[in-house]
Design a protein around this motif. Structure first.
Motif: not given
Ligand SMILES: [Zn+2]
Ligand SMILES: [Zn+2]
Ligand SMILES: [Zn+2]
Ligand SMILES: [Zn+2]
Lengths: 165, 165
Positions: A149, B116-117, B131-132, A142, B10-11, B7-8, B127, A153, A151, B150-155
């Motif tokens: 990939h 998102l990185i 849902r997440i 979206d 976001i960036f 499309k949001a 973000i 945690e 991560s 928690h920590s979410i890092e999407v590359e």
DNA sequence: GAATGTTATGTTATATTATAACATTTCCAT
DNA sequence: ATGGAAATGTTATAATATAACATAACATTC
């Protein structure tokens, strides 16, 4: 088959046969390397074994200390290079929030890193939930973002530590 | 209304009025600190401003370099203590996979870190997808794990970098 | 508005994590 | 056995983060 599985046994019980965990991990590593044409040298194999010594993430310098006990000339690059190899193959995950490393429980799948980490006992459990993957992929799409990939945690308290008090 | 939002956004686009981003962030910080009875000192305010200088995560020592230009006696603890304060209040997130820091775009919500990185340009977008969160909470509950944060890092690659080639 | 306790900052030193660079050895194919 | 590639040894240093203690700024009470 019945409704026995209400709570997935993600966290290993303290008393479980951890030798089998290690054995299984080393066997998977062996065959995965064979399949990929990668060389699981004695050093790399040993580092993987040390990483798997518990179900807790372990730091590079803790690994180094253990290595030094058996290899007088072990140095930081020794362990970092082995870790690099193991991570590359998906045999080990890096836990970013702890600067620590943990053996992958399903290395053949080629997945991203997802962990529940207990702040009390330090143990960590790998998860691989399709819902989470789906949510991340949908959301990224979206946003016009292509995922390489990810991560995840999650910090909290494990079942054991919660029941203990 | 209508269906304009497929499309949001976001960036942030490179050409956007980033001064407004900064202003808005400082204003929110101001009122959040007031509400919490926390002291947004000149130093802390300035560090937050420096963190917000772009939409890219910035390292502690990069911040330190900038600080030094205006405070001859800035040292590592100077910036780390300010960051600690800002993170504590949710005004800044730490990007674990980069050892870097980024201003929070919605600090009043008290949420966990999700980014998102872009691996090409280094920009990052925060973000906060329900849902997440839901997926993580459900899964944790099933595992008997109580979530703290928690920590979410999407590359991956951001929309801009993808369109560029 | 001085005394006092608390919070923030200054200052110096050091711990922790990770990589650079180059030398040597081991492995494998020819 | 020989040459090239991959792995490991070795030394040094970079990058990130915190410990420990001293001083300064701020707020509260008298
Ligand atoms: Zn895994
Ligand atoms: Zn625990
Ligand atoms: Zn945020
Ligand atoms: Zn980009």
């Amino acid at each position: 088959m019945g409704k026995t599985v209400s709570k997935a046994k993600i966290f290993k019980k303290p008393g479980h046969d951890h030798g089998r965990c290690i054995k299984s991990a080393l066997d998977m590593a062996q065959s995965l390397c064979a399949a990929r044409g990668a060389r699981l040298t004695e050093l790399r194999r040993r580092v993987l074994e040390l990483v798997w010594a518990s179900h807790r993430p372990i730091g590079a310098y803790d690994l180094l200390d253990k290595l030094k006990a058996e290899r007088h000339n072990a140095a930081p690059p020794t362990v970092y290079r082995a870790l690099e190899f193991l991570i590359e193959l998906g045999l080990v995950h890096r836990i970013e929030s702890l600067n620590a490393y943990m053996g992958c429980s399903g290395p053949d799948a080629g997945h991203s890193s997802q962990f529940l980490i207990c702040r009390d006992c330090g143990s960590a459990a790998e998860i691989n939930d399709a819902r989470i993957d789906a949510a991340i992929n949908n959301l990224s799409q979206d946003a016009g973002f292509s995922v390489h990939h990810h991560s995840i945690e999650v910090e909290g308290r494990c079942p054991d530590c919660r029941s203990t008090r």
